[in-house]
Scaffold this motif. Structure first.
Motif, mmCIF file in Angstrom:
data_model
loop_
_atom_site.group_PDB
_atom_site.id
_atom_site.type_symbol
_atom_site.label_atom_id
_atom_site.label_comp_id
_atom_site.label_asym_id
_atom_site.label_seq_id
_atom_site.Cartn_x
_atom_site.Cartn_y
_atom_site.Cartn_z
ATOM 1 N N VAL A 120 0.891 -1.258 0.015
ATOM 2 C CA VAL A 120 -0.010 -0.021 -0.081
ATOM 3 C C VAL A 120 0.793 1.275 0.114
ATOM 4 O O VAL A 120 1.729 1.359 0.831
ATOM 5 C CB VAL A 120 -1.065 -0.105 1.168
ATOM 6 C CG1 VAL A 120 -1.820 1.267 1.128
ATOM 7 C CG2 VAL A 120 -1.872 -1.062 1.336
ATOM 8 N N ASP A 121 0.823 1.983 -1.019
ATOM 9 C CA ASP A 121 1.355 3.443 -0.965
ATOM 10 C C ASP A 121 0.509 4.418 -0.294
ATOM 11 O O ASP A 121 -0.630 4.760 -0.950
ATOM 12 C CB ASP A 121 1.659 3.778 -2.495
ATOM 13 C CG ASP A 121 1.969 5.246 -2.785
ATOM 14 O OD1 ASP A 121 2.641 5.760 -1.719
ATOM 15 O OD2 ASP A 121 1.831 5.767 -3.856
ATOM 16 N N PHE A 122 0.863 5.060 0.723
ATOM 17 C CA PHE A 122 0.022 6.095 1.298
ATOM 18 C C PHE A 122 0.560 7.304 0.785
ATOM 19 O O PHE A 122 1.723 7.549 0.936
ATOM 20 C CB PHE A 122 0.367 6.037 2.954
ATOM 21 C CG PHE A 122 -0.149 4.669 3.836
ATOM 22 C CD1 PHE A 122 -1.318 4.867 4.202
ATOM 23 C CD2 PHE A 122 0.547 3.383 3.596
ATOM 24 C CE1 PHE A 122 -1.773 3.508 4.892
ATOM 25 C CE2 PHE A 122 -0.268 2.404 4.337
ATOM 26 C CZ PHE A 122 -1.353 2.463 4.795
ATOM 27 N N TRP A 123 -0.471 8.098 0.183
ATOM 28 C CA TRP A 123 -0.057 9.255 -0.424
ATOM 29 C C TRP A 123 -1.198 10.442 -0.127
ATOM 30 O O TRP A 123 -1.952 10.131 0.430
ATOM 31 C CB TRP A 123 0.030 8.894 -1.976
ATOM 32 C CG TRP A 123 -1.548 8.566 -2.576
ATOM 33 C CD1 TRP A 123 -2.086 7.451 -2.468
ATOM 34 C CD2 TRP A 123 -2.125 9.446 -3.258
ATOM 35 N NE1 TRP A 123 -3.325 7.521 -3.092
ATOM 36 C CE2 TRP A 123 -3.308 8.790 -3.705
ATOM 37 C CE3 TRP A 123 -1.854 10.703 -3.825
ATOM 38 C CZ2 TRP A 123 -4.278 9.348 -4.190
ATOM 39 C CZ3 TRP A 123 -2.919 11.469 -4.484
ATOM 40 C CH2 TRP A 123 -3.944 10.564 -4.864
ATOM 41 N N ILE A 146 1.401 6.640 10.050
ATOM 42 C CA ILE A 146 1.949 7.396 8.898
ATOM 43 C C ILE A 146 2.100 8.686 9.085
ATOM 44 O O ILE A 146 1.461 9.756 9.613
ATOM 45 C CB ILE A 146 0.886 7.294 7.576
ATOM 46 C CG1 ILE A 146 0.552 5.975 7.260
ATOM 47 C CG2 ILE A 146 1.474 8.090 6.336
ATOM 48 C CD1 ILE A 146 1.865 5.019 6.939
ATOM 49 N N ARG A 147 3.652 9.178 9.215
ATOM 50 C CA ARG A 147 4.106 10.447 9.676
ATOM 51 C C ARG A 147 4.614 11.236 8.402
ATOM 52 O O ARG A 147 4.835 12.586 8.506
ATOM 53 C CB ARG A 147 5.268 10.317 10.694
ATOM 54 C CG ARG A 147 4.932 9.438 11.746
ATOM 55 C CD ARG A 147 4.902 9.952 13.082
ATOM 56 N NE ARG A 147 4.905 9.185 14.296
ATOM 57 C CZ ARG A 147 3.423 8.846 14.909
ATOM 58 N NH1 ARG A 147 2.565 9.077 13.993
ATOM 59 N NH2 ARG A 147 3.436 8.219 15.870
ATOM 60 N N SER A 148 5.084 10.550 7.599
ATOM 61 C CA SER A 148 5.510 11.091 6.271
ATOM 62 C C SER A 148 4.878 10.419 5.126
ATOM 63 O O SER A 148 4.721 9.292 5.062
ATOM 64 C CB SER A 148 6.969 11.281 6.203
ATOM 65 O OG SER A 148 7.656 10.060 6.186
ATOM 66 N N ILE A 149 4.834 11.013 3.800
ATOM 67 C CA ILE A 149 4.509 10.601 2.681
ATOM 68 C C ILE A 149 5.352 10.926 1.503
ATOM 69 O O ILE A 149 5.761 11.925 1.540
ATOM 70 C CB ILE A 149 3.078 10.890 2.108
ATOM 71 C CG1 ILE A 149 2.771 12.124 2.223
ATOM 72 C CG2 ILE A 149 2.038 9.963 3.314
ATOM 73 C CD1 ILE A 149 1.305 12.699 1.937
ATOM 74 N N PRO A 150 5.485 10.014 0.658
ATOM 75 C CA PRO A 150 4.761 8.665 0.418
ATOM 76 C C PRO A 150 5.478 7.703 1.551
ATOM 77 O O PRO A 150 6.709 7.830 1.605
ATOM 78 C CB PRO A 150 5.104 8.312 -1.050
ATOM 79 C CG PRO A 150 6.183 8.927 -1.490
ATOM 80 C CD PRO A 150 6.275 10.357 -0.558
ATOM 81 N N THR A 151 4.772 6.927 1.799
ATOM 82 C CA THR A 151 5.324 5.608 2.626
ATOM 83 C C THR A 151 4.622 4.399 2.104
ATOM 84 O O THR A 151 3.338 4.481 1.846
ATOM 85 C CB THR A 151 4.901 5.726 4.076
ATOM 86 O OG1 THR A 151 5.577 6.864 4.899
ATOM 87 C CG2 THR A 151 5.135 4.611 4.758
#
Length: 143
Positions: free
Chosen positions: A59-62, A106-111
């Motif tokens: 999964v790309d958290f964006w 999630i603290r930074s993106i992309p993760t």
């Protein structure tokens, strides 16, 4: 049988080992289960996709406003094309699914997070080219 969550309607499909997964279609909506394009997850489909998939899910958290996220999007798609149907690639918009992003720290993106059997097995922050994404996933799945 391998369970595959449909990227279109989120129905859980059982794909027999003798059937090529790349050619499988959803039993409910009849759309292809794999298209070489990352699945667009929502707050409602995220949990089902990571917990009911019989294959690893990346999964790309964006977010739409994120420049590095936009830069990585075509690379993430190339990685999906290279690795499907062995691995499901999916994207989750952190602005639209804030609770899921917070629950996974999630603290930074992309993760990117690699899930296997619903559990996080690897995490990588920052934009990467397709070759590095593929190698990271292969290393994480083996490890």
């Amino acid at each position: 049988m391998t369970e595959i969550v449909c990227p279109t309607c989120a129905a859980v499909n059982r794909v027999p080992p003798e059937k090529p997964a790349a050619e499988a279609r959803c039993g409910k909506c009849h759309q292809p289960l794999f298209t070489g394009t990352p699945a667009e997850l929502t707050a409602g489909t995220f949990e089902k996709t990571i917990t009911r998939s019989g294959i690893p899910v990346v999964v790309d958290f964006w977010a739409e406003w994120c420049g590095p996220c936009k830069m990585m999007a075509p690379e993430f798609k190339k990685a999906a094309q290279a690795m499907e149907p062995a691995v499901r690639f999916a994207k989750l918009d952190t602005e639209a699914a804030k609770a899921q992003a917070a629950a996974h720290g999630i603290r930074s993106i992309p993760t990117m997070i690699l899930f296997k059997d619903g559990r996080e097995v690897a995490r990588q922050s920052g934009a990467m080219p397709a070759g590095q994404i593929v190698q990271w996933v292969r290393d994480a799945v083996r490890g």
